[in-house]
Each structure stands twice: as C-alpha cells, then as structure tokens.
Design a protein around this motif. Structure first.
Motif, PDB file in Angstrom:
ATOM      1  N   LEU A   1       9.432   6.298   3.284  1.00  0.00           N
ATOM      2  CA  LEU A   1      10.779   6.587   3.782  1.00  0.00           C
ATOM      3  C   LEU A   1      10.850   6.444   5.294  1.00  0.00           C
ATOM      4  O   LEU A   1      11.779   5.833   5.828  1.00  0.00           O
ATOM      5  CB  LEU A   1      11.189   8.013   3.384  1.00  0.00           C
ATOM      6  CG  LEU A   1      11.734   8.182   1.961  1.00  0.00           C
ATOM      7  CD1 LEU A   1      12.040   9.650   1.682  1.00  0.00           C
ATOM      8  CD2 LEU A   1      12.983   7.333   1.768  1.00  0.00           C
ATOM      9  N   MET A   2       9.858   6.993   5.991  1.00  0.00           N
ATOM     10  CA  MET A   2       9.845   6.925   7.455  1.00  0.00           C
ATOM     11  C   MET A   2       9.753   5.475   7.929  1.00  0.00           C
ATOM     12  O   MET A   2      10.410   5.069   8.883  1.00  0.00           O
ATOM     13  CB  MET A   2       8.685   7.733   8.028  1.00  0.00           C
ATOM     14  CG  MET A   2       8.814   9.214   7.823  1.00  0.00           C
ATOM     15  SD  MET A   2      10.200   9.945   8.723  1.00  0.00           S
ATOM     16  CE  MET A   2       9.400  10.387  10.244  1.00  0.00           C
ATOM     17  N   LYS A   3       8.934   4.695   7.236  1.00  0.00           N
ATOM     18  CA  LYS A   3       8.818   3.275   7.594  1.00  0.00           C
ATOM     19  C   LYS A   3      10.169   2.579   7.452  1.00  0.00           C
ATOM     20  O   LYS A   3      10.577   1.803   8.321  1.00  0.00           O
ATOM     21  CB  LYS A   3       7.775   2.586   6.718  1.00  0.00           C
ATOM     22  CG  LYS A   3       6.343   2.905   7.113  1.00  0.00           C
ATOM     23  CD  LYS A   3       5.367   2.300   6.136  1.00  0.00           C
ATOM     24  CE  LYS A   3       3.937   2.569   6.593  1.00  0.00           C
ATOM     25  NZ  LYS A   3       2.951   2.190   5.581  1.00  0.00           N
TER      26      LYS A   3
ATOM     27  N   ASP B   1       0.840  -1.197   0.000  1.00  0.00           N
ATOM     28  CA  ASP B   1       0.000   0.000   0.000  1.00  0.00           C
ATOM     29  C   ASP B   1       0.873   1.244   0.000  1.00  0.00           C
ATOM     30  O   ASP B   1       1.527   1.529   0.994  1.00  0.00           O
ATOM     31  CB  ASP B   1      -0.897   0.032   1.251  1.00  0.00           C
ATOM     32  CG  ASP B   1      -1.781  -1.202   1.321  1.00  0.00           C
ATOM     33  OD1 ASP B   1      -2.463  -1.479   0.319  1.00  0.00           O
ATOM     34  OD2 ASP B   1      -1.772  -1.874   2.367  1.00  0.00           O
ATOM     35  N   PHE B   2       0.850   1.963  -1.095  1.00  0.00           N
ATOM     36  CA  PHE B   2       1.635   3.193  -1.157  1.00  0.00           C
ATOM     37  C   PHE B   2       0.785   4.359  -0.674  1.00  0.00           C
ATOM     38  O   PHE B   2      -0.295   4.608  -1.185  1.00  0.00           O
ATOM     39  CB  PHE B   2       2.134   3.450  -2.575  1.00  0.00           C
ATOM     40  CG  PHE B   2       2.979   4.686  -2.675  1.00  0.00           C
ATOM     41  CD1 PHE B   2       4.301   4.671  -2.245  1.00  0.00           C
ATOM     42  CD2 PHE B   2       2.448   5.870  -3.171  1.00  0.00           C
ATOM     43  CE1 PHE B   2       5.086   5.817  -2.315  1.00  0.00           C
ATOM     44  CE2 PHE B   2       3.231   7.018  -3.243  1.00  0.00           C
ATOM     45  CZ  PHE B   2       4.546   6.992  -2.818  1.00  0.00           C
ATOM     46  N   ILE B   3       1.270   5.056   0.351  1.00  0.00           N
ATOM     47  CA  ILE B   3       0.547   6.216   0.879  1.00  0.00           C
ATOM     48  C   ILE B   3       1.223   7.501   0.437  1.00  0.00           C
ATOM     49  O   ILE B   3       0.597   8.365  -0.157  1.00  0.00           O
ATOM     50  CB  ILE B   3       0.414   6.127   2.409  1.00  0.00           C
ATOM     51  CG1 ILE B   3      -0.498   4.943   2.769  1.00  0.00           C
ATOM     52  CG2 ILE B   3      -0.169   7.415   2.985  1.00  0.00           C
ATOM     53  CD1 ILE B   3      -0.275   4.356   4.113  1.00  0.00           C
ATOM     54  N   SER B   4       2.503   7.599   0.700  1.00  0.00           N
ATOM     55  CA  SER B   4       3.281   8.746   0.223  1.00  0.00           C
ATOM     56  C   SER B   4       4.758   8.384   0.317  1.00  0.00           C
ATOM     57  O   SER B   4       5.123   7.441   1.020  1.00  0.00           O
ATOM     58  CB  SER B   4       2.997  10.000   1.056  1.00  0.00           C
ATOM     59  OG  SER B   4       3.423   9.778   2.390  1.00  0.00           O
ATOM     60  N   LEU B   5       5.579   9.166  -0.351  1.00  0.00           N
ATOM     61  CA  LEU B   5       7.017   8.922  -0.291  1.00  0.00           C
ATOM     62  C   LEU B   5       7.505   9.114   1.141  1.00  0.00           C
ATOM     63  O   LEU B   5       8.321   8.345   1.663  1.00  0.00           O
ATOM     64  CB  LEU B   5       7.743   9.884  -1.248  1.00  0.00           C
ATOM     65  CG  LEU B   5       9.237   9.642  -1.419  1.00  0.00           C
ATOM     66  CD1 LEU B   5       9.500   8.267  -2.034  1.00  0.00           C
ATOM     67  CD2 LEU B   5       9.876  10.730  -2.271  1.00  0.00           C
TER      68      LEU B   5
END
Lengths: 10, 215
Positions: free
Chosen positions: B62-64, B54-58
């Motif tokens: 990145l934070m994950k 699931d792509f939410i935002s860059l």
C-alpha cells in the motif's frame, strides 16, 4: 545464516 | 517493524500529504521544485520494480502504491494543471537535475550488493534519492518568502530520513547480520544535506520569525 534483507523498507 | 521505521514512514507520508494539500487545495506549487519532484518519481519507479513480484506485507504494498501514485500525480499537477502550472517558479528552478541521473546510475552499476537488474535499479534509486533534494534546497535559497507549507514539507522529508537512520541503528542491534552499507551511507549523505535547512528552520521557529535561507 542468510544476510537479512532490507528490501522490506520503503 | 520498529517505532523509528514507522515514525519515519509516517513523516514521509505526512510530507507528501502536506505537499498535495498545498497543490490540490491552494492550487499553488510556489516554492516547490519540479526538478526534485521528477527525481522522486524516478526514485520510486526504479525502487519499487518488485511491487508485483515480491510480496512483503499489505502495509508495504500500500505504501509503495501511495508513494508511486503521489509522486507521479505531483509531477502531473505541476506540469499539466492549468492553475498549478502558473504558480511554478520556472525561472528560479534551474538546477540541471538530469545530470544527476547518469553518475548515480554508473555508481549503482559499480557499487551494489548483487549485480542483477532489479538490484542495480534498487541501488540506483538509493543514490538518486540521496541527492534528489538538491534542486529543492537551491530553490528554497532563492525564494524570498518561503510559505509555511513548503517549509513544513521539507522539514518532514528531512525528519523522515533522520528517523530511518535511527531505524537502521535499532535493526543493527536487534537483528542478526543486519549490515547494509549502501543504504546507510547514501541515507547518511541524504540526511546531512538537510542539516543546513534544519538549522535555519529551528532558528526561525525559536525566534518566531519567517523562514529564510541565506543565499
């Protein structure tokens, strides 16, 4: 309305 | 994204950086609980199962990656690095952290928003994160000389949780149908666990004294 997801949180 | 959420993420990031700074540059993990760090690694591994699906935002991705990478490398440092390992207070860090896993998992099986694998694992990570700080707090109570970096690390972690609560309040009033009891209650429990620490942290700061928690 679809319930707002909170999986956008870390 | 609102300002509370961003500030929360940034304090979380800062806490990790402070800990990595201590471990990487001073080559010491004195006063740091490996048990808590292992629980955090499990928390992120079970929460970010959606990282490639699931792509939410860059920003989100990145934070994950940062939280996953840092939590596992911290565990690696404490367990495997020759110098860092020597500074680990093994005899003081005795909390039976594995006993937290099963109750959290059973609770996630029973109380969740949707009974799917990813959702149950996500809920499990919330319950586990709520109590993951306990070994660290117990270790702090036993530590005679809490160094500044360790104190700041725990303070930043607590601040991150507090800011997330403000973020939820903000989202509740600004987004329609934003109601999530599970993260709210577990997040509240998690923040309350820091209350005692915060009290002594501010006392030591106000009186310009070294931080020490009563045993």
């Amino acid at each position: 309305d679809e319930k707002q997801s909170n999986h956008d949180e870390l | 994204m609102n300002i509370f959420r961003l500030a929360g993420d940034m304090t979380h990031l800062a806490s990790v950086l402070v800990l990595l700074l201590k471990i990487h540059t001073i080559k010491s993990c004195a006063g740091i609980s490996l048990k808590t760090q292992e629980l955090f690694a499990i928390v992120f591994a079970s929460r970010y199962l959606d990282i490639f699906t699931d792509f939410i935002s860059l920003y989100n991705t990145l934070m994950k990656l940062i939280f996953l990478g840092s939590s596992f490398s911290i565990v690696w440092y404490i367990r495997r690095h020759k110098l860092v390992r020597r500074s680990y207070d093994k005899d003081q860090d005795t909390f039976r952290h594995y006993f937290l896993l099963l109750p959290c998992f059973i609770l996630a099986l029973l109380i969740n928003e949707k009974f799917t694998f990813k959702e149950v694992m996500w809920t499990f990570s919330l319950y586990l994160e709520a109590v993951a700080i306990l070994p660290q707090l117990v270790l702090l109570q036993r530590t005679k000389n809490i160094d500044n970096l360790t104190g700041q690390y725990v303070f930043l972690l607590g601040a991150y949780r507090g800011l997330y609560i403000l973020n939820w309040i903000y989202r509740y009033f600004t987004e329609p149908h934003y109601v999530h009891w599970i993260p709210w209650i577990s997040g509240l429990v998690q923040t309350l666990l820091y209350a005692d620490f915060f009290y002594y942290y501010f006392e030591s700061w106000k009186n310009n004294k070294k931080l020490q928690l009563p045993a």
